[in-house]
Scaffold this active site. Structure first.
Site, PDB file in Angstrom:
ATOM      1  N   GLU A 208     -20.770 -33.600 -18.575  1.00 36.53           N
ATOM      2  CA  GLU A 208     -21.250 -32.578 -19.521  1.00 36.53           C
ATOM      3  C   GLU A 208     -20.125 -31.705 -20.046  1.00 36.53           C
ATOM      4  O   GLU A 208     -20.321 -30.916 -20.963  1.00 36.53           O
ATOM      5  CB  GLU A 208     -22.356 -31.743 -18.860  1.00 36.53           C
ATOM      6  CG  GLU A 208     -21.904 -30.677 -17.860  1.00 36.53           C
ATOM      7  CD  GLU A 208     -21.556 -31.220 -16.471  1.00 36.53           C
ATOM      8  OE1 GLU A 208     -21.393 -32.445 -16.313  1.00 36.53           O
ATOM      9  OE2 GLU A 208     -21.410 -30.391 -15.548  1.00 36.53           O
TER      10      GLU A 208
ATOM     11  N   HIS B 245     -17.261 -34.180 -14.397  1.00 33.82           N
ATOM     12  CA  HIS B 245     -18.346 -33.496 -15.107  1.00 33.82           C
ATOM     13  C   HIS B 245     -18.533 -34.110 -16.495  1.00 33.82           C
ATOM     14  O   HIS B 245     -17.851 -33.722 -17.433  1.00 33.82           O
ATOM     15  CB  HIS B 245     -18.022 -32.005 -15.256  1.00 33.82           C
ATOM     16  CG  HIS B 245     -18.169 -31.244 -13.985  1.00 33.82           C
ATOM     17  ND1 HIS B 245     -19.377 -30.728 -13.562  1.00 33.82           N
ATOM     18  CD2 HIS B 245     -17.277 -30.941 -13.028  1.00 33.82           C
ATOM     19  CE1 HIS B 245     -19.216 -30.132 -12.400  1.00 33.82           C
ATOM     20  NE2 HIS B 245     -17.950 -30.239 -12.046  1.00 33.82           N
TER      21      HIS B 245
ATOM     22  N   CYS C 132     -20.682 -34.292  -9.434  1.00 34.35           N
ATOM     23  CA  CYS C 132     -19.775 -33.453  -8.639  1.00 34.35           C
ATOM     24  C   CYS C 132     -20.317 -33.280  -7.213  1.00 34.35           C
ATOM     25  O   CYS C 132     -20.446 -34.266  -6.500  1.00 34.35           O
ATOM     26  CB  CYS C 132     -19.541 -32.120  -9.350  1.00 34.35           C
ATOM     27  SG  CYS C 132     -18.134 -31.203  -8.711  1.00 34.35           S
TER      28      CYS C 132
END
Lengths: 196, 251
Positions: free
Chosen positions: A177, A175, A77
């Site tokens: 994650e 993202h 990001c």
């Protein structure tokens, strides 16, 4: 494997640590340049505003450390955006790892773009085993236009670059994650399939 | 193409889910983490956890729960309920929340929005607005919709956008609990007036309601609780039906 997550005060680093734990890897959150230099993999996260994040990097001297790293580095990001040459947000000079500029979405669509979008034109081992048009979670107002070092593209009113790679440096706008099982696969690829 | 988001909302009291939950596969029906995992596996796009506890221990209990959720869930989640200071936000984000939802405290002290946005970025600031029509005018309400104010919904929505909110979670008190559909006319006006995403809340009863709120209400996301918790609507069914109606949806 020693994994360092750069912790310079910019955002939610916990969720990256937890995502790595779900994959069976321990990591350290650190702003210590020695720890970062000696790690096998470095993750460079970031959320928030570009110029203040860059100032935090400069105040810890990490702006000099990161571009010199020889080990695989993954910017996520804002981390990816700061690896570029210039960010329009806050008129910010970046780390110049990628010869790219980060500009603001100019569209009738909602800005920031928030949610799940598809990625395609996938290149590099970072996306090994990942199907074209897989969904990833994104939150951003600024983007990198299509680029020679692009390894993934997305579309928000126009096609734009959503992942970059040069040598040992990788950057993703989404993202991993927070992008379910597919996102976890990207992280796993970074740890296992991306080498110096 | 960016997809429309489906967001189950879990009410939390003292670290446990409240409202009857009809999930036979759960070993512990009150465990928010177990329920959240099921939703994540069933293609929920995000989750919202709304804390309604009122004990002195609430901040600590909530932070612990948030950390536990973040450990186990691989999709984004928002935490709301009683957030009134930058410190409250810092604790929740540090525990692993992706976003926080601020409601009454923002009405009482609007600068809170800009303080949080400046320190942590707009992407983590969801401003929740509860509103209801009084004599044909949409007025913002506080304390879970119980306390009316004189504030106009549209004026307030614009103001929170200017202050740095990243998204607006709009709940129509007139529609909440009715299962008769979302407040689509109002949602559509909000969407036209603002450039940040709008999450529709209040009124979900069937699949058609979701289609309408995306097509007519121009909502970017739709939030619901009981229709999901009681399995009146299963998220995979909802999503494939919406996709077949030409709505951009992640399956």
């Amino acid at each position: 494997m020693k994994i360092a997550i750069i912790d310079y005060g910019a955002g939610n680093v916990k969720s990256i640590e937890f995502a790595l734990q779900r994959l069976g890897y321990e990591s350290v959150l650190t702003s210590d340049s020695e720890q970062i230099k000696t790690a096998d993999r470095v993750i460079f996260p970031g959320v928030g505003e570009a110029s203040s994040a860059m100032k935090m990097l400069e105040s810890t001297g990490l702006d000099k450390v990161i571009p010199e790293l020889k080990t695989p580095v993954l910017g996520i990001c804002l981390g990816m955006q700061l690896m570029c040459k210039y960010c329009v947000e806050g008129d910010t000079q970046g780390l110049s790892i990628f010869d790219a500029e980060v500009i603001k979405f100019d569209t009738q669509l909602k800005v920031p773009q928030v949610g799940w979008n598809t990625i395609f034109d996938l290149k590099s081992n970072l996306f090994k085993g990942i199907e074209n048009h897989s969904y990833m979670y994104l939150v951003h107002s600024y983007y990198v236009p299509e680029h020679q070092h692009s390894i993934a593209t997305s579309e928000y009113d126009l096609n734009y670059c959503v992942a970059l790679n040069r040598d040992n440096f990788y950057g993703v706008q989404f993202h991993p994650e927070k992008s379910g099982k597919v996102g976890e696969r990207v992280l796993k690829n970074f740890l296992v399939n991306c080498r110096q | 193409m960016l997809t429309k988001r489906i967001i189950p909302c879990l009410d939390i009291k003292n670290g446990r889910t409240v409202k009857g939950i009809n999930f036979l596969e759960l070993r512990d029906a009150g465990d928010p983490v177990e329920l959240a995992k099921i939703y994540a596996e069933n293609y929920a796009d995000e989750l919202v956890f709304l804390d309604i506890s009122a004990t002195e221990e609430r901040r600590k209990t909530l932070a612990k729960l948030v950390e536990n959720i973040a450990k186990h869930i691989n999709i984004p989640f928002t935490v709301g309920g009683g957030i009134s200071s930058v410190e409250d936000v810092a604790l929740l984000l540090k525990s692993g929340a992706d976003k926080v939802s601020i409601n009454s405290a923002a009405v009482k002290r609007p600068e809170l929005i800009s303080e949080v946005a400046k320190r942590f970025g707009s992407q983590c600031v969801v401003v929740a607005i509860d509103a209801k029509q009084i004599n044909g005018q949409w007025k913002v309400h506080l304390v879970g919709g119980k306390q009316p104010t004189e504030i106009d919904l549209f004026k307030w929505a614009k103001e929170v956008q200017e202050l740095g909110a990243g998204e607006i979670l709009f709940t129509s008190m007139d529609h909440d609990g009715t299962k008769a559909g979302f407040a689509n006319d109002t949602l559509s006006k909000l969407s036209d007036a603002l450039h940040i995403p709008i999450i529709a809340s209040g009124g979900a009863g069937n699949i058609q309601h979701f289609e309408d709120t995306f097509k007519i209400g121009k909502a970017d996301a739709a939030l619901a609780a009981s229709v999901f918790h009681f399995k009146e609507i299963e998220i995979p069914d909802l999503k494939s039906e919406l996709k077949s109606k030409g709505i951009s949806i992640r399956i």
